[in-house]
Every structure is written in C-alpha cells, then in structure tokens.
Design a protein around this motif. Sequence first.
Motif, PDB file in Angstrom:
ATOM      1  N   SER A   1      22.442 -37.560  -2.700  1.00 19.69           N
ATOM      2  CA  SER A   1      22.190 -36.546  -3.719  1.00 19.69           C
ATOM      3  C   SER A   1      23.144 -35.384  -3.497  1.00 19.69           C
ATOM      4  CB  SER A   1      20.741 -36.047  -3.664  1.00 19.69           C
ATOM      5  OG  SER A   1      20.520 -35.290  -2.488  1.00 19.69           O
ATOM      6  N   ILE A   2      23.285 -34.543  -4.503  1.00 16.98           N
ATOM      7  CA  ILE A   2      24.100 -33.345  -4.339  1.00 16.98           C
ATOM      8  C   ILE A   2      23.495 -32.459  -3.266  1.00 16.98           C
ATOM      9  CG2 ILE A   2      24.933 -31.251  -5.493  1.00 16.98           C
ATOM     10  CD1 ILE A   2      24.921 -32.816  -8.114  1.00 16.98           C
ATOM     11  N   SER A   3      22.179 -32.362  -3.256  1.00 14.26           N
ATOM     12  CA  SER A   3      21.490 -31.521  -2.275  1.00 14.26           C
ATOM     13  C   SER A   3      21.756 -31.964  -0.842  1.00 14.26           C
ATOM     14  CB  SER A   3      19.984 -31.530  -2.550  1.00 14.26           C
ATOM     15  OG  SER A   3      19.703 -31.011  -3.831  1.00 14.26           O
ATOM     16  N   MET A   4      21.876 -33.277  -0.624  1.00 10.44           N
ATOM     17  CA  MET A   4      22.096 -33.777   0.725  1.00 10.44           C
ATOM     18  C   MET A   4      23.462 -33.392   1.275  1.00 10.44           C
ATOM     19  SD  MET A   4      19.765 -35.120   2.494  1.00 10.44           S
ATOM     20  CE  MET A   4      20.860 -35.837   3.715  1.00 10.44           C
ATOM     21  N   THR A   5      24.405 -33.051   0.403  1.00  8.75           N
ATOM     22  CA  THR A   5      25.718 -32.621   0.892  1.00  8.75           C
ATOM     23  C   THR A   5      25.629 -31.272   1.607  1.00  8.75           C
ATOM     24  OG1 THR A   5      26.324 -31.563  -1.235  1.00  8.75           O
ATOM     25  CG2 THR A   5      26.924 -33.878  -0.933  1.00  8.75           C
ATOM     26  N   TYR A   6      24.451 -30.650   1.579  1.00 10.60           N
ATOM     27  CA  TYR A   6      24.195 -29.453   2.383  1.00 10.60           C
ATOM     28  C   TYR A   6      24.433 -29.746   3.859  1.00 10.60           C
ATOM     29  CZ  TYR A   6      21.613 -25.497   4.405  1.00 10.60           C
ATOM     30  OH  TYR A   6      21.242 -24.377   5.132  1.00 10.60           O
ATOM     31  N   TYR A   7      24.186 -30.984   4.264  1.00  9.88           N
ATOM     32  CA  TYR A   7      24.338 -31.379   5.664  1.00  9.88           C
ATOM     33  C   TYR A   7      25.679 -32.067   5.929  1.00  9.88           C
ATOM     34  CZ  TYR A   7      19.341 -30.461   5.629  1.00  9.88           C
ATOM     35  OH  TYR A   7      18.114 -29.855   5.487  1.00  9.88           O
ATOM     36  N   ALA A   8      26.530 -32.173   4.904  1.00  8.77           N
ATOM     37  CA  ALA A   8      27.831 -32.813   5.062  1.00  8.77           C
ATOM     38  C   ALA A   8      28.914 -31.766   5.286  1.00  8.77           C
ATOM     39  CB  ALA A   8      28.153 -33.655   3.832  1.00  8.77           C
ATOM     40  N   ASN A   9      30.113 -32.230   5.581  1.00  9.45           N
ATOM     41  CA  ASN A   9      31.209 -31.289   5.816  1.00  9.45           C
ATOM     42  C   ASN A   9      31.656 -30.588   4.536  1.00  9.45           C
ATOM     43  OD1 ASN A   9      32.429 -34.042   5.168  1.00  9.45           O
ATOM     44  ND2 ASN A   9      34.207 -32.718   4.946  1.00  9.45           N
ATOM     45  N   SER A  10      31.198 -31.085   3.378  1.00 10.12           N
ATOM     46  CA  SER A  10      31.549 -30.470   2.098  1.00 10.12           C
ATOM     47  C   SER A  10      30.454 -29.523   1.602  1.00 10.12           C
ATOM     48  CB  SER A  10      31.778 -31.555   1.042  1.00 10.12           C
ATOM     49  OG  SER A  10      30.614 -32.339   0.863  1.00 10.12           O
ATOM     50  N   GLN A  11      29.590 -29.049   2.523  1.00 12.95           N
ATOM     51  CA  GLN A  11      28.457 -28.224   2.114  1.00 12.95           C
ATOM     52  C   GLN A  11      28.888 -26.947   1.388  1.00 12.95           C
ATOM     53  OE1 GLN A  11      27.318 -25.298   5.716  1.00 12.95           O
ATOM     54  NE2 GLN A  11      26.549 -27.360   6.008  1.00 12.95           N
ATOM     55  N   ILE A  12      30.094 -26.452   1.658  1.00 14.37           N
ATOM     56  CA  ILE A  12      30.561 -25.239   1.007  1.00 14.37           C
ATOM     57  C   ILE A  12      30.651 -25.425  -0.505  1.00 14.37           C
ATOM     58  CG2 ILE A  12      33.001 -25.836   1.263  1.00 14.37           C
ATOM     59  CD1 ILE A  12      31.362 -22.310   1.463  1.00 14.37           C
ATOM     60  N   CYS A  13      30.938 -26.648  -0.959  1.00 10.68           N
ATOM     61  CA  CYS A  13      30.993 -26.917  -2.401  1.00 10.68           C
ATOM     62  C   CYS A  13      29.618 -26.742  -3.022  1.00 10.68           C
ATOM     63  CB  CYS A  13      31.499 -28.331  -2.660  1.00 10.68           C
ATOM     64  SG  CYS A  13      33.210 -28.614  -2.177  1.00 10.68           S
ATOM     65  N   MET A  14      28.632 -27.393  -2.423  1.00 11.81           N
ATOM     66  CA  MET A  14      27.271 -27.336  -2.954  1.00 11.81           C
ATOM     67  C   MET A  14      26.739 -25.903  -2.914  1.00 11.81           C
ATOM     68  SD  MET A  14      23.920 -27.208  -1.549  1.00 11.81           S
ATOM     69  CE  MET A  14      22.277 -27.742  -2.000  1.00 11.81           C
ATOM     70  N   ILE A  15      26.904 -25.221  -1.792  1.00 14.06           N
ATOM     71  CA  ILE A  15      26.397 -23.855  -1.649  1.00 14.06           C
ATOM     72  C   ILE A  15      27.176 -22.894  -2.543  1.00 14.06           C
ATOM     73  CG2 ILE A  15      26.087 -21.929  -0.054  1.00 14.06           C
ATOM     74  CD1 ILE A  15      25.690 -23.994   2.174  1.00 14.06           C
ATOM     75  N   GLY A  16      28.503 -22.997  -2.502  1.00 12.20           N
ATOM     76  CA  GLY A  16      29.339 -22.060  -3.244  1.00 12.20           C
ATOM     77  C   GLY A  16      29.171 -22.160  -4.745  1.00 12.20           C
ATOM     78  N   VAL A  17      29.138 -23.385  -5.265  1.00 13.17           N
ATOM     79  CA  VAL A  17      29.039 -23.571  -6.715  1.00 13.17           C
ATOM     80  C   VAL A  17      27.664 -23.134  -7.220  1.00 13.17           C
ATOM     81  CG1 VAL A  17      28.992 -25.259  -8.583  1.00 13.17           C
ATOM     82  CG2 VAL A  17      30.772 -25.379  -6.834  1.00 13.17           C
ATOM     83  N   LEU A  18      26.600 -23.524  -6.523  1.00 12.08           N
ATOM     84  CA  LEU A  18      25.260 -23.141  -6.964  1.00 12.08           C
ATOM     85  C   LEU A  18      25.049 -21.630  -6.858  1.00 12.08           C
ATOM     86  CD1 LEU A  18      23.006 -26.029  -5.613  1.00 12.08           C
ATOM     87  CD2 LEU A  18      23.451 -25.434  -7.996  1.00 12.08           C
ATOM     88  N   PHE A  19      25.618 -21.012  -5.829  1.00 13.55           N
ATOM     89  CA  PHE A  19      25.511 -19.551  -5.716  1.00 13.55           C
ATOM     90  C   PHE A  19      26.269 -18.880  -6.855  1.00 13.55           C
ATOM     91  CE2 PHE A  19      26.953 -15.382  -4.290  1.00 13.55           C
ATOM     92  CZ  PHE A  19      25.765 -14.819  -3.853  1.00 13.55           C
ATOM     93  N   SER A  20      27.437 -19.405  -7.182  1.00 17.13           N
ATOM     94  CA  SER A  20      28.229 -18.850  -8.292  1.00 17.13           C
ATOM     95  C   SER A  20      27.500 -19.022  -9.617  1.00 17.13           C
ATOM     96  CB  SER A  20      29.593 -19.535  -8.349  1.00 17.13           C
ATOM     97  OG  SER A  20      30.327 -19.317  -7.163  1.00 17.13           O
ATOM     98  N   MET A  21      26.863 -20.181  -9.811  1.00 15.55           N
ATOM     99  CA  MET A  21      26.084 -20.401 -11.028  1.00 15.55           C
ATOM    100  C   MET A  21      24.922 -19.423 -11.107  1.00 15.55           C
ATOM    101  SD  MET A  21      26.044 -24.595 -11.214  1.00 15.55           S
ATOM    102  CE  MET A  21      24.887 -24.631 -12.579  1.00 15.55           C
ATOM    103  N   ALA A  22      24.248 -19.185  -9.970  1.00 10.25           N
ATOM    104  CA  ALA A  22      23.136 -18.231  -9.946  1.00 10.25           C
ATOM    105  C   ALA A  22      23.625 -16.835 -10.321  1.00 10.25           C
ATOM    106  CB  ALA A  22      22.478 -18.214  -8.565  1.00 10.25           C
ATOM    107  N   LEU A  23      24.754 -16.445  -9.776  1.00 10.52           N
ATOM    108  CA  LEU A  23      25.326 -15.124 -10.070  1.00 10.52           C
ATOM    109  C   LEU A  23      25.664 -15.009 -11.557  1.00 10.52           C
ATOM    110  CD1 LEU A  23      26.205 -12.465  -8.726  1.00 10.52           C
ATOM    111  CD2 LEU A  23      28.478 -13.462  -8.433  1.00 10.52           C
ATOM    112  N   LEU A  24      26.206 -16.075 -12.122  1.00  8.75           N
ATOM    113  CA  LEU A  24      26.528 -16.076 -13.551  1.00  8.75           C
ATOM    114  C   LEU A  24      25.268 -15.898 -14.392  1.00  8.75           C
ATOM    115  CD1 LEU A  24      28.382 -16.587 -16.006  1.00  8.75           C
ATOM    116  CD2 LEU A  24      27.988 -19.027 -15.674  1.00  8.75           C
TER     117      LEU A  24
END
Length: 209
Positions: free
Chosen positions: A29-52
């Motif tokens: 799942s996209i959420s599981m990438t929180y524990y992967a080396n690409s977690q910055i994508c999941m965290i960064g994009v969702l945080f940016s969407m929240a800010l928008l």
Amino acid sequence: MGFFLAPCAIGFGLLGDNSAIVSPKWWSSISMTYYANSQICMIGVLFSMALLFFTYVCYDSTDRILTIISGLSALGIIVFPCKHDDILTTGLFGLDSSLSFQIHCVCACFMFVSFAIMVGYNFTRSNGENMTEEKKLRNNIYSICAGVIVTFIVNQILSVYFHYPEYWTLINETIMLWAFSFAWLVKAEFFPWFNDKKISPKIDEALLK
C-alpha cells in the motif's frame, strides 16, 4: 501531487533495499511505504496536500468544511502510520502500532469519502443559470470520478474482509487518488477542451467597458 504519489512512492522504493520489510510487504500500500526508503515521498506529498487543503480559497462554508476534513485526514495518515508486524510503537506520538493503525484507517476513510463528496457534489454545482454543454460534460466527468472513488472504497472494504492479496490496497488507493486528481485538474481548467467556449454576456459587457 495525488496523481504521482503512488508511482513515486513505489518507484523510488524500488531503488533501495527494503528486503527487511517482510510482512506486510512495503509495496502492499502507499501507507506501507512509510517504512520503506522512499518514505519521504509518502510523507512529503501527503503533507503538501494537507497544506494545500488548509490554505485553499473556498467558494463557501461547505467547501471549507470538506477541505479542512481532507487536510486533517491527510495529515492524520502520516502522523498515525499503519502497523507493521515487526514494530511495536510507531508514528509521531509513539503509539502502539495497532492503535495507530486504527486511527490511520479512520483518517484514510475520511479523506477518500471527503474526496468523493467534493467531486460528486461540490464540483457539480452551478450558479442556477443555464449550464453550458461543456459544464454538463464536466459534471458527467465529476460524477464518474466520484463513482470510481466510492466503488474502490467499497472494494477496499471487501478486500480486507475477504482477504484479497495484499497488493489490492495499493491498487484501490492509486485508482481513487487518480480519479480525484483528474477531477481536480478538470475543475482547475487544466484541460482546455473541457472549458467553456462561450463568454457570458456579463463578462463580455465588462470587457467592452
């Protein structure tokens, strides 16, 4: 951002070594990438969407409520990560993994439901005047996109209940995000062939003045 979230989270995840993440798989799942080396994508994009969503200039109070719900939900998804079998506590507040997962699921549900309402209801409203043919076409697109989101919300519930293969969560999330993103771009007049071709008399009169 929503359109590229899944491809980036999975794509960049493939560049690193995530072999230690055994169950569930980091790509389930996209959420599981929180524990992967690409977690910055999941965290960064969702945080940016929240800010928008928090700063978005809305049409009315209904629009404002929906964007606030969407923003808080997107933020909640990253603050309260999903559970991982090998991790006891997780997230910003170090909650028990199972508790964090429950909050995470509620936030995800609220986010996608708010997306469906935003697209299927708010985007289809008009000012009461005769709608142009382009507006009717856009409303059909919004209704289809909202229907897709609702369909895959239900499919996600079924996939959990009937124990579909774990990658179905990724498929459901991705399609819902793509449907919302496409509707948002249509609403933002990103695609010129969906925009109104006729200038209204009021605008035409203002231009002449």
